[in-house]
Structures are given as C-alpha cells and as structure tokens.
Write a protein that holds these residues in place. Sequence first.
Motif, mmCIF file in Angstrom:
data_model
loop_
_atom_site.group_PDB
_atom_site.id
_atom_site.type_symbol
_atom_site.label_atom_id
_atom_site.label_comp_id
_atom_site.label_asym_id
_atom_site.label_seq_id
_atom_site.Cartn_x
_atom_site.Cartn_y
_atom_site.Cartn_z
ATOM 1 N N LEU A 93 0.854 -1.190 0.000
ATOM 2 C CA LEU A 93 0.000 0.000 0.000
ATOM 3 C C LEU A 93 0.890 1.239 0.000
ATOM 4 C CD1 LEU A 93 -2.794 1.374 0.277
ATOM 5 C CD2 LEU A 93 -2.566 1.091 2.756
ATOM 6 N N LYS A 94 0.753 2.064 -1.019
ATOM 7 C CA LYS A 94 1.524 3.313 -1.105
ATOM 8 C C LYS A 94 0.608 4.481 -0.749
ATOM 9 C CE LYS A 94 4.531 6.507 -2.390
ATOM 10 N NZ LYS A 94 3.703 7.717 -2.336
ATOM 11 N N LEU A 95 0.970 5.213 0.296
ATOM 12 C CA LEU A 95 0.197 6.366 0.740
ATOM 13 C C LEU A 95 1.016 7.630 0.550
ATOM 14 C CD1 LEU A 95 -1.165 4.910 4.114
ATOM 15 C CD2 LEU A 95 -2.397 5.084 1.940
ATOM 16 N N SER A 96 0.359 8.709 0.179
ATOM 17 C CA SER A 96 1.078 9.969 0.026
ATOM 18 C C SER A 96 1.128 10.710 1.357
ATOM 19 C CB SER A 96 0.394 10.857 -1.029
ATOM 20 O OG SER A 96 -0.831 11.364 -0.543
ATOM 21 N N GLY A 97 2.227 11.398 1.586
ATOM 22 C CA GLY A 97 2.336 12.180 2.802
ATOM 23 C C GLY A 97 1.318 13.309 2.830
ATOM 24 N N GLU A 98 1.067 13.909 1.647
ATOM 25 C CA GLU A 98 0.104 15.015 1.583
ATOM 26 C C GLU A 98 -1.280 14.592 2.054
ATOM 27 O OE1 GLU A 98 2.230 14.225 -0.755
ATOM 28 O OE2 GLU A 98 3.065 15.983 -1.765
ATOM 29 N N ALA A 99 -1.629 13.328 1.804
ATOM 30 C CA ALA A 99 -2.951 12.842 2.202
ATOM 31 C C ALA A 99 -3.126 12.878 3.712
ATOM 32 C CB ALA A 99 -3.167 11.428 1.682
ATOM 33 N N VAL A 110 4.273 1.789 2.280
ATOM 34 C CA VAL A 110 5.248 2.862 2.072
ATOM 35 C C VAL A 110 4.471 4.167 2.102
ATOM 36 C CG1 VAL A 110 6.807 3.976 0.428
ATOM 37 C CG2 VAL A 110 6.880 1.494 0.730
ATOM 38 N N ILE A 111 4.975 5.148 2.846
ATOM 39 C CA ILE A 111 4.291 6.433 2.951
ATOM 40 C C ILE A 111 5.257 7.554 2.619
ATOM 41 C CG2 ILE A 111 4.734 6.636 5.444
ATOM 42 C CD1 ILE A 111 1.884 7.899 5.614
ATOM 43 N N GLY A 112 4.764 8.559 1.903
ATOM 44 C CA GLY A 112 5.590 9.698 1.518
ATOM 45 C C GLY A 112 5.786 10.674 2.668
ATOM 46 N N GLY A 113 6.468 11.769 2.370
ATOM 47 C CA GLY A 113 6.744 12.762 3.413
ATOM 48 C C GLY A 113 6.408 14.180 2.991
ATOM 49 N N GLY A 114 5.613 14.313 1.928
ATOM 50 C CA GLY A 114 5.330 15.634 1.365
ATOM 51 C C GLY A 114 4.588 16.579 2.281
ATOM 52 N N ASN A 115 3.939 16.065 3.314
ATOM 53 C CA ASN A 115 3.258 16.934 4.276
ATOM 54 C C ASN A 115 4.244 17.621 5.213
ATOM 55 O OD1 ASN A 115 3.747 14.280 5.280
ATOM 56 N ND2 ASN A 115 2.459 14.715 7.033
ATOM 57 N N LYS A 163 -1.900 2.191 -4.941
ATOM 58 C CA LYS A 163 -1.477 3.583 -4.769
ATOM 59 C C LYS A 163 -2.683 4.422 -4.351
ATOM 60 C CE LYS A 163 0.745 7.404 -7.276
ATOM 61 N NZ LYS A 163 1.701 7.822 -6.238
ATOM 62 N N GLY A 164 -2.760 4.699 -3.050
ATOM 63 C CA GLY A 164 -3.874 5.480 -2.518
ATOM 64 C C GLY A 164 -3.628 6.968 -2.686
ATOM 65 N N THR A 165 -4.543 7.639 -3.375
ATOM 66 C CA THR A 165 -4.395 9.068 -3.634
ATOM 67 C C THR A 165 -5.689 9.787 -3.243
ATOM 68 O OG1 THR A 165 -5.267 8.973 -5.891
ATOM 69 C CG2 THR A 165 -2.926 8.499 -5.607
ATOM 70 N N ARG A 166 -5.778 11.056 -3.593
ATOM 71 C CA ARG A 166 -7.005 11.805 -3.316
ATOM 72 C C ARG A 166 -7.925 11.875 -4.536
ATOM 73 N NH1 ARG A 166 -4.224 17.794 -2.647
ATOM 74 N NH2 ARG A 166 -3.503 18.040 -4.805
ATOM 75 N N VAL A 167 -7.517 11.248 -5.654
ATOM 76 C CA VAL A 167 -8.390 11.119 -6.821
ATOM 77 C C VAL A 167 -8.717 9.646 -7.023
ATOM 78 C CG1 VAL A 167 -7.561 13.198 -7.974
ATOM 79 C CG2 VAL A 167 -6.407 11.040 -8.383
ATOM 80 N N ASP A 168 -9.783 9.372 -7.766
ATOM 81 C CA ASP A 168 -10.294 7.999 -7.834
ATOM 82 C C ASP A 168 -9.774 7.202 -9.017
ATOM 83 O OD1 ASP A 168 -11.632 9.480 -9.719
ATOM 84 O OD2 ASP A 168 -13.601 8.589 -9.328
ATOM 85 N N VAL A 191 -4.537 2.491 -8.916
ATOM 86 C CA VAL A 191 -4.613 3.859 -8.394
ATOM 87 C C VAL A 191 -6.052 4.103 -7.957
ATOM 88 C CG1 VAL A 191 -4.255 6.306 -8.905
ATOM 89 C CG2 VAL A 191 -2.792 4.574 -9.980
ATOM 90 N N PHE A 192 -6.246 4.505 -6.704
ATOM 91 C CA PHE A 192 -7.612 4.649 -6.183
ATOM 92 C C PHE A 192 -7.673 5.749 -5.134
ATOM 93 C CE2 PHE A 192 -5.491 2.168 -3.046
ATOM 94 C CZ PHE A 192 -6.176 2.302 -1.857
ATOM 95 N N ASP A 193 -8.903 6.122 -4.792
ATOM 96 C CA ASP A 193 -9.139 7.159 -3.783
ATOM 97 C C ASP A 193 -9.117 6.516 -2.398
ATOM 98 O OD1 ASP A 193 -9.966 9.221 -2.182
ATOM 99 O OD2 ASP A 193 -11.847 9.605 -3.223
ATOM 100 N N MET A 194 -8.047 6.752 -1.670
ATOM 101 C CA MET A 194 -7.898 6.169 -0.338
ATOM 102 C C MET A 194 -8.803 6.857 0.674
ATOM 103 S SD MET A 194 -6.311 3.887 1.521
ATOM 104 C CE MET A 194 -6.052 3.584 3.284
ATOM 105 N N ASN A 195 -9.247 8.068 0.360
ATOM 106 C CA ASN A 195 -10.040 8.836 1.325
ATOM 107 C C ASN A 195 -11.510 8.437 1.352
ATOM 108 O OD1 ASN A 195 -7.711 10.256 1.957
ATOM 109 N ND2 ASN A 195 -8.138 11.870 0.463
#
Length: 236
Positions: free
Chosen positions: A8-14, A48-53, A157-162, A211-215
């Motif tokens: 599971l890949k999560l973005s830090g911004e999320a 794996v999680i990003g650090g963009g936040n 890849k969990g993002t804020r778009v679907d 690629v999917f909307d994790m939110n």
Amino acid sequence: MKYRRILLKLSGEALMGDKSYGIDPVRLQQYSDEIKTIKEMGVEIAIVIGGGNIFRGVQAEKSGIDRVQGDYMGMLATLINAMALQSALEQNGMYTRLMSGIKIESVCEPFIRRRAIRHLEKGRIVIFGAGIGNPYFTTDSTASLRAIEVEAEVVLKGTRVDGVYTADPEKDANATKYDNISFFEVYEKNLNVMDMTAFTLCQENNLPIIVFDMNKVGNLSRIIKGEEIGTLISSN
C-alpha cells in the motif's frame, strides 16, 4: 480475497487532511481503520508512505539546499509519517514492524528482505520508512522496489483522486477516467501515474498497479474483494 499480499503506497500530503501542514489525527485514524479492516480479512500488508506533508527533497534546491542533502531530509520526513502510522495501527490493536532504508536502530529495524517477508508471514504489518536509503529516488520508487522484493501481488497507490484520468481532473473538467489501462498506454499517453523509475520497475516485473481514492471509506477493502475500484494498470 483477490489479493493476499499487497504493498500500500500512501502519500504524505494525504495525511494533512484539511490542514495545510503536518498530520491530521482524524485522517490518520481513518487510514488505520481501513487497514485494520483488510488485516482482519487475512491480508498481508506492507506500506510505504511519503513525506510531502513535512518536507519534499525536490523543494530543497529552490531554497538553496543541496539536492542530496534535501533528499535525505525528505527521507527523514517519511520516517516521521511512518512512525505516526505505526503508532495509530498499534493503538488499533495491530502488530507492526517499522523498517528503514537508513539505519536508526533506536526507532526501527534496518531493511532486510528475508526479515521483512518473515514479518509478513507472521501477520505483522510492515512499514517501510526513509525510502531506499539513497538520494534521487522517490517513495514511488521505494514502493515499487519493496513490493517486488517482498513478492507483493499488487501495488495499491492510494491518492485523493479515484483513478487515472486523461488529464488532471482537478484542473480539467473534461478529463475522463480509465478503468483499465496498460503500461504501454500510460507511456504512450504520457500520463502522470508514478515517476518513470518506479513505473518501469513494475512493468518489467509484471507487477500491477491500482490507483484509487484512499479517502473514500471502504475502497481499500473493496479492492481486496476484487471489485473494480480506481484504475488498474497492468501488462494486458
């Protein structure tokens, strides 16, 4: 279940949620609950999680910081997020292990492939922090590489778009979504899914990406059950 071992890949911004910086505890708890749901289904989970936040290495050069130094700062930012996620998961009753590309023995284990696989086999959630431990590689590249190393069946890849669109749906109202697309078509259409290193690793190792909307609550478990959520990128 369609998948038994995932990355599971999560973005830090999320993790910012509605905030402009840092970690939103509400979003962190939501992710923890989503992960717990699929864990109780018997899925072996690597994250794996990003650090963009907190900090992004590519921002360093704009502020006069050396790129290599900035990338290491970004790796430490991912580790902060990984520690926060680990805490949330453990408070939710799950067993975890945090493994780092940089040796910081006080808070995490160094990444060792066989040990990571063994943790997964024992039912522990494995979180990979600090990237691969080298500059010039993104957390997308880390996700692809670690997924291959631990023999995951798919990268989620969990993002804020679907899903993947013909254009940025937040900027172009006419953008249309792909339900399924091949690696070749993503190259051909120059779609922004992952950086090229990460994407090529998945293509060469026949590792599908979703690629999917994790939110959106429940999306993660629906994917595990085999529902067509988001966009599937594969060799076919």
